[in-house]
Design a protein around this motif. Sequence first.
Motif, PDB file in Angstrom:
ATOM      1  N   GLY A 272      -7.742   8.582  -4.648  1.00 58.29           N
ATOM      2  CA  GLY A 272      -8.090   9.948  -5.020  1.00 58.29           C
ATOM      3  C   GLY A 272      -7.222  10.985  -4.343  1.00 58.29           C
ATOM      4  O   GLY A 272      -6.857  11.999  -4.960  1.00 58.29           O
ATOM      5  N   ASP A 273      -6.875  10.761  -3.080  1.00 59.13           N
ATOM      6  CA  ASP A 273      -6.013  11.701  -2.363  1.00 59.13           C
ATOM      7  C   ASP A 273      -4.629  11.766  -3.011  1.00 59.13           C
ATOM      8  O   ASP A 273      -4.032  12.845  -3.129  1.00 59.13           O
ATOM      9  N   ALA A 274      -4.104  10.600  -3.406  1.00 59.24           N
ATOM     10  CA  ALA A 274      -2.783  10.552  -4.036  1.00 59.24           C
ATOM     11  C   ALA A 274      -2.804  11.275  -5.375  1.00 59.24           C
ATOM     12  O   ALA A 274      -1.869  12.009  -5.727  1.00 59.24           O
ATOM     13  N   ILE A 275      -3.871  11.073  -6.143  1.00 55.85           N
ATOM     14  CA  ILE A 275      -4.015  11.754  -7.428  1.00 55.85           C
ATOM     15  C   ILE A 275      -4.072  13.264  -7.221  1.00 55.85           C
ATOM     16  O   ILE A 275      -3.437  14.040  -7.956  1.00 55.85           O
ATOM     17  N   ALA A 276      -4.803  13.695  -6.207  1.00 52.19           N
ATOM     18  CA  ALA A 276      -4.937  15.133  -5.933  1.00 52.19           C
ATOM     19  C   ALA A 276      -3.588  15.765  -5.605  1.00 52.19           C
ATOM     20  O   ALA A 276      -3.306  16.898  -6.019  1.00 52.19           O
ATOM     21  N   LEU A 277      -2.732  15.040  -4.878  1.00 52.90           N
ATOM     22  CA  LEU A 277      -1.415  15.568  -4.531  1.00 52.90           C
ATOM     23  C   LEU A 277      -0.587  15.780  -5.793  1.00 52.90           C
ATOM     24  O   LEU A 277       0.090  16.806  -5.951  1.00 52.90           O
ATOM     25  N   GLY A 278      -0.627  14.796  -6.703  1.00 54.69           N
ATOM     26  CA  GLY A 278       0.108  14.934  -7.954  1.00 54.69           C
ATOM     27  C   GLY A 278      -0.392  16.093  -8.792  1.00 54.69           C
ATOM     28  O   GLY A 278       0.396  16.855  -9.380  1.00 54.69           O
ATOM     29  N   ARG A 279      -1.703  16.263  -8.849  1.00 57.76           N
ATOM     30  CA  ARG A 279      -2.277  17.358  -9.638  1.00 57.76           C
ATOM     31  C   ARG A 279      -1.930  18.717  -9.041  1.00 57.76           C
ATOM     32  O   ARG A 279      -1.715  19.691  -9.773  1.00 57.76           O
TER      33      ARG A 279
ATOM     34  N   PRO B  70       0.808  -1.238   0.000  1.00 60.05           N
ATOM     35  CA  PRO B  70       0.000   0.000   0.000  1.00 60.05           C
ATOM     36  C   PRO B  70       0.831   1.274   0.000  1.00 60.05           C
ATOM     37  O   PRO B  70       0.445   2.262  -0.633  1.00 60.05           O
ATOM     38  N   VAL B  71       1.971   1.267   0.686  1.00 57.97           N
ATOM     39  CA  VAL B  71       2.811   2.467   0.744  1.00 57.97           C
ATOM     40  C   VAL B  71       3.387   2.769  -0.638  1.00 57.97           C
ATOM     41  O   VAL B  71       3.376   3.919  -1.103  1.00 57.97           O
ATOM     42  N   THR B  72       3.900   1.724  -1.303  1.00 54.41           N
ATOM     43  CA  THR B  72       4.430   1.923  -2.650  1.00 54.41           C
ATOM     44  C   THR B  72       3.329   2.382  -3.594  1.00 54.41           C
ATOM     45  O   THR B  72       3.516   3.307  -4.391  1.00 54.41           O
ATOM     46  N   ARG B  73       2.156   1.763  -3.492  1.00 53.06           N
ATOM     47  CA  ARG B  73       1.068   2.109  -4.421  1.00 53.06           C
ATOM     48  C   ARG B  73       0.674   3.582  -4.279  1.00 53.06           C
ATOM     49  O   ARG B  73       0.498   4.281  -5.274  1.00 53.06           O
ATOM     50  N   VAL B  74       0.528   4.066  -3.066  1.00 52.75           N
ATOM     51  CA  VAL B  74       0.088   5.445  -2.903  1.00 52.75           C
ATOM     52  C   VAL B  74       1.169   6.421  -3.374  1.00 52.75           C
ATOM     53  O   VAL B  74       0.871   7.468  -3.965  1.00 52.75           O
ATOM     54  N   ALA B  75       2.452   6.052  -3.161  1.00 50.35           N
ATOM     55  CA  ALA B  75       3.545   6.926  -3.600  1.00 50.35           C
ATOM     56  C   ALA B  75       3.602   7.015  -5.118  1.00 50.35           C
ATOM     57  O   ALA B  75       3.669   8.113  -5.685  1.00 50.35           O
ATOM     58  N   VAL B  76       3.570   5.875  -5.785  1.00 46.21           N
ATOM     59  CA  VAL B  76       3.683   5.912  -7.250  1.00 46.21           C
ATOM     60  C   VAL B  76       2.418   6.472  -7.894  1.00 46.21           C
ATOM     61  O   VAL B  76       2.474   7.044  -8.995  1.00 46.21           O
ATOM     62  N   THR B  77       1.279   6.331  -7.225  1.00 45.87           N
ATOM     63  CA  THR B  77       0.049   6.944  -7.743  1.00 45.87           C
ATOM     64  C   THR B  77       0.194   8.459  -7.781  1.00 45.87           C
ATOM     65  O   THR B  77      -0.201   9.118  -8.759  1.00 45.87           O
ATOM     66  N   ALA B  78       0.763   9.032  -6.732  1.00 42.36           N
ATOM     67  CA  ALA B  78       0.985  10.481  -6.707  1.00 42.36           C
ATOM     68  C   ALA B  78       1.969  10.898  -7.802  1.00 42.36           C
ATOM     69  O   ALA B  78       1.757  11.899  -8.498  1.00 42.36           O
ATOM     70  N   GLU B  79       3.044  10.128  -7.961  1.00 42.62           N
ATOM     71  CA  GLU B  79       4.054  10.455  -8.975  1.00 42.62           C
ATOM     72  C   GLU B  79       3.467  10.387 -10.386  1.00 42.62           C
ATOM     73  O   GLU B  79       3.699  11.262 -11.227  1.00 42.62           O
ATOM     74  N   ARG B  80       2.697   9.336 -10.655  1.00 39.81           N
ATOM     75  CA  ARG B  80       2.112   9.164 -11.984  1.00 39.81           C
ATOM     76  C   ARG B  80       0.984  10.165 -12.239  1.00 39.81           C
ATOM     77  O   ARG B  80       0.733  10.550 -13.385  1.00 39.81           O
ATOM     78  N   SER B  81       0.332  10.607 -11.172  1.00 38.45           N
ATOM     79  CA  SER B  81      -0.672  11.660 -11.314  1.00 38.45           C
ATOM     80  C   SER B  81      -0.018  12.970 -11.757  1.00 38.45           C
ATOM     81  O   SER B  81      -0.556  13.701 -12.601  1.00 38.45           O
ATOM     82  N   LEU B  82       1.156  13.258 -11.195  1.00 37.38           N
ATOM     83  CA  LEU B  82       1.915  14.434 -11.627  1.00 37.38           C
ATOM     84  C   LEU B  82       2.242  14.321 -13.111  1.00 37.38           C
ATOM     85  O   LEU B  82       2.037  15.274 -13.887  1.00 37.38           O
ATOM     86  N   LEU B  83       2.747  13.177 -13.527  1.00 38.62           N
ATOM     87  CA  LEU B  83       3.115  12.957 -14.934  1.00 38.62           C
ATOM     88  C   LEU B  83       1.910  13.140 -15.844  1.00 38.62           C
ATOM     89  O   LEU B  83       1.987  13.794 -16.892  1.00 38.62           O
ATOM     90  N   ALA B  84       0.780  12.575 -15.445  1.00 40.42           N
ATOM     91  CA  ALA B  84      -0.434  12.669 -16.258  1.00 40.42           C
ATOM     92  C   ALA B  84      -0.919  14.111 -16.350  1.00 40.42           C
ATOM     93  O   ALA B  84      -1.317  14.581 -17.418  1.00 40.42           O
ATOM     94  N   ALA B  85      -0.882  14.814 -15.230  1.00 41.34           N
ATOM     95  CA  ALA B  85      -1.376  16.194 -15.216  1.00 41.34           C
ATOM     96  C   ALA B  85      -0.469  17.120 -16.024  1.00 41.34           C
ATOM     97  O   ALA B  85      -0.925  18.132 -16.556  1.00 41.34           O
ATOM     98  N   LEU B  86       0.811  16.776 -16.128  1.00 45.01           N
ATOM     99  CA  LEU B  86       1.725  17.537 -16.978  1.00 45.01           C
ATOM    100  C   LEU B  86       1.542  17.166 -18.447  1.00 45.01           C
ATOM    101  O   LEU B  86       2.136  17.791 -19.326  1.00 45.01           O
TER     102      LEU B  86
END
Length: 319
Positions: free
Chosen positions: A292-299, A224-240
């Motif tokens: 959703g929280d992880a995605i929001a951080l990336g965005r 779960p820790v890895t999943r939430v971290a990479v979700t935030a990172e990939r959300s940043l990539l997607a939003a860019l």
Amino acid sequence: MTERALRLGTRRSKLAMAQSGQVARAVEALTGRSVELVEITTYGDTSREHLAQIGGTGVFVAALREALAAGEVDFAVHSLKDLPTAQPDELVLAAIPKREDPRDVLIARDGLTFDRLPEGARVGTGSPRRAAQLNAYARAHHTRIETVPIRGNVDTRIGFVHSGELDAVVLAAAGLNRMGRSAEVTDFLSVDFVLPAPGQGALAIECPAHDTELIAVLAELDDPVTRVAVTAERSLLAALEAGCSAPVGALADLLGDGQAVTEMRLRGVVGTTDGVTLVQLSVTGPVPTSHGDAIALGRELASEMLAKGAAGLMGERAS
């Protein structure tokens, strides 16, 4: 009656076979069923062009996903950093196991560290992200390197150093660790000056969305820790709106006071490959408790980076 072996789709490279073999053994231990590796050649493996030229995004993934859709394999293992950020509805990321070391590393002649490379040293990398940050670091320390675009597997890349064609190459620590070759590293590059690719060091185990029984089994391997971290990172990539070969680095890590984890910090960087211009920012917030929280951080971080001019620094946009 003995159940048939589960078929695991994997790229043919030594690294892919090593990491898929690790997953296969874990699944065998969970299920008691044998797992057969099915080797699949991807376009990214056969093309000799540089990733930015062939599109980068998904070139190591499409053939594996086609095999999943056709029922030729039951599940597949990817390097997470190779996955496009858009997830097909018919497939699911059933597990993201605990992340390996996300750092980049240097393998240099004569055991040199990055700070001891000679002026004008030729450093091989296939990554615009690495080139941007390595050149920026060198400029900040009033020296100069020449980043040389390279392709090929781990043996090929390290061979450029052994032959004297290059002074050094930069690779991912995770791959060398999984192959048992970390002793060849001459310098581990701090994430404080070279942020890794989003998802670097993590594996993605993918299977058809309709196979609920297999999804439940593979979920046992999820961290779960890895999943939430990479979700935030990939959300940043997607939003860019950047592809996986764009010069974007990101890393989410957990912060605490030694007693408990209290926050997640997400760092991101975008830069020109010559290192002249970088946009490097970070955001910190509560540890995400949901996808959703992880995605929001990336965005949130992407919005700040775009406001600072990040869009103009990316050579490849998602198609």
